[in-house]
Design an enzyme around this catalytic site. Structure first.
Site, mmCIF file in Angstrom:
data_model
loop_
_atom_site.group_PDB
_atom_site.id
_atom_site.type_symbol
_atom_site.label_atom_id
_atom_site.label_comp_id
_atom_site.label_asym_id
_atom_site.label_seq_id
_atom_site.Cartn_x
_atom_site.Cartn_y
_atom_site.Cartn_z
ATOM 1 N N ASP A 174 0.836 -1.213 0.000
ATOM 2 C CA ASP A 174 0.000 0.000 0.000
ATOM 3 C C ASP A 174 0.870 1.262 0.000
ATOM 4 O O ASP A 174 0.551 2.254 -0.654
ATOM 5 C CB ASP A 174 -0.935 -0.002 1.226
ATOM 6 C CG ASP A 174 -1.869 -1.201 1.223
ATOM 7 O OD1 ASP A 174 -2.380 -1.542 0.144
ATOM 8 O OD2 ASP A 174 -2.063 -1.813 2.288
ATOM 9 N N HIS A 201 -5.542 -3.697 5.624
ATOM 10 C CA HIS A 201 -5.168 -3.973 4.234
ATOM 11 C C HIS A 201 -6.360 -4.540 3.473
ATOM 12 O O HIS A 201 -6.361 -5.699 3.067
ATOM 13 C CB HIS A 201 -3.953 -4.917 4.181
ATOM 14 C CG HIS A 201 -3.576 -5.264 2.762
ATOM 15 N ND1 HIS A 201 -3.040 -4.332 1.887
ATOM 16 C CD2 HIS A 201 -3.691 -6.405 2.052
ATOM 17 C CE1 HIS A 201 -2.836 -4.894 0.719
ATOM 18 N NE2 HIS A 201 -3.236 -6.157 0.784
#
Ligand code: NAD
Ligand code: LMR
Length: 338
Positions: A174, A201
């Site tokens: 990310d 996530h």
């Protein structure tokens, strides 16, 4: 502020500068080593002078992957371990265990749709890690990370060897994506662009803190909302582009290797190594939460928390928490029920 994979001490590029930097024995295991992430990540790890022994475990194809990688002219010894009866040998003496074992998404699926298959895979591998290398740093890549990290923690608790400083959900991809997209949008040098991403996530639990990006960047409200959504949905972007052939593997291999190198550098005494990671946390009301973490010789040295966030980011965090708490509870309940 954040550590980067691309540095000569960690990856030697193609110059054969492979002498072990410190003479320390560092055994790293990859569980799920024959997979889409496992193979390229093992290749990156094999290139590092920070690793003396790379143990590759999978339920299939491990001998071939290990034989192939073992011909590379770098010092790490490569060993192959196939199937549950060989797992213990692979794990014994490990300081770091990286777990990408599990099925990936297909278009139309959420990460939570992987729970039924991946929860028991991660539980089994966590049980073996708790038995054979209870002091290792455990890095969970297998999805849904929001649940597989609590599963791992509960397994370690049951085994009486839990140390919250040593279990990490790898959310590095990310951050890698946020850095790339921001640098592209603003014409920045991506190697100097660093944006923390916090929360969890999956979807709305992924919260980029663009207000904390280095260098400082600013976007109109619309562009900021769009960029945030793109970072949150970037995994789906890859799943759709792969059209049924899996999810991100190559960028995840990079991210997983970057995270592992950061842990190794900190284990070796390097100061100031920071990565975001999904860890047990008291920063918010969610029991696990990703924030920037300072690594040390025992894993997590200090949780650096959220810092100062904008109103927009504060609202995103608020929106993420119910989903995150649900995912965490699902993981914990799974271990208690099995
Ligand atoms: P893949 O199917 O290509 O590889 C998975 C590997 O795991 C296979 O080699 C398989 O044999 C192995 N495996 C299955 N059960 C096992 C077991 N019990 N023990 C050991 N190995 C086992 O999948 P992939 O693309 O490498 O993705 C793996 C996982 O990583 C998926 O759950 C995916 O969603 C996740 N992922 C996470 C991130 C992240 O940012 N954390 C990014 C990308 C993918
Ligand atoms: C990713 O972010 O690419 C991974 O979590 C894989 C996925 O399912 O999107």
């Amino acid at each position: 502020m954040f550590s980067r994979l691309i540095r000569p001490s960690a990856v030697c590029g193609f110059a054969r500068n492979f002498s072990t930097s410190n003479g320390l024995n560092r055994k790293v295991a990859v569980l799920g080593a024959s997979g889409g992430i496992g193979q390229p990540m093992s290749l990156l790890l094999k290139q590092s002078p920070l690793i003396s022994h790379l143990a590759l475990y999978d339920i299939v194809n491990t001998p071939g992957v290990a034989a192939d990688l073992s011909h590379i002219e770098s010092p790490a010894k490569v060993t192959s371990h196939t199937g549950p009866e060989e797992l213990g040998d692979g794990l014994k003496g490990c300081e770091i265990v990286v777990i990408p074992a599990g099925v990936p998404r297909k278009p139309g699926m959420t990460r939570d749709d992987l729970f039924n298959t991946n929860a028991s895979i991660v539980q089994t591998l966590a049980e073996a890690s708790a038995t054979h290398c209870p002091n290792a740093l455990i890095c969970i890549i297998a999805n849904p990370v929001n649940s597989t990290v609590p599963i791992t923690a509960e397994v370690f608790k049951k085994a009486g060897v839990y140390d919250p400083k040593k279990i990490f959900g790898v959310t590095t991809l990310d951050i890698v994506r946020a850095n790339t997209f921001i640098a592209e949008a603003k014409g920045l040098d991506v190697a100097q662009t660093s944006c923390p991403v916090v929360g969890g996530h999956s979807g709305i639990t992924i919260v980029p803190l663009i207000s904390q990006c280095t260098p400082k960047v600013s976007f109109e409200a619309d562009a900021l909302a769009k960029l945030t959504t793109r970072i949150q949905n970037a995994g789906t972007e890859v799943v759709e582009a792969k059209a049924g052939a899996g999810s991100a593997t190559l960028s995840m291999a990079y991210a997983g290797a970057r995270f592992t190198f950061s842990l190794l550098e900190a284990l070796n005494g390097k100061q100031g190594v920071i990565e975001c990671a999904f860890v047990e946390s008291d920063i918010t009301e969610a029991k696990y939460f990703s924030t920037p973490i300072l690594f040390g010789t025992n894993g997590l040295e200090k949780n650096l928390g959220l810092g100062s966030v904008s109103d927009f980011e504060s609202k995103l965090i608020e929106e993420a928490l119910p989903e995150l708490k649900k995912n965490i509870k699902k993981g914990e309940d799974f271990v208690h029920a099995h």
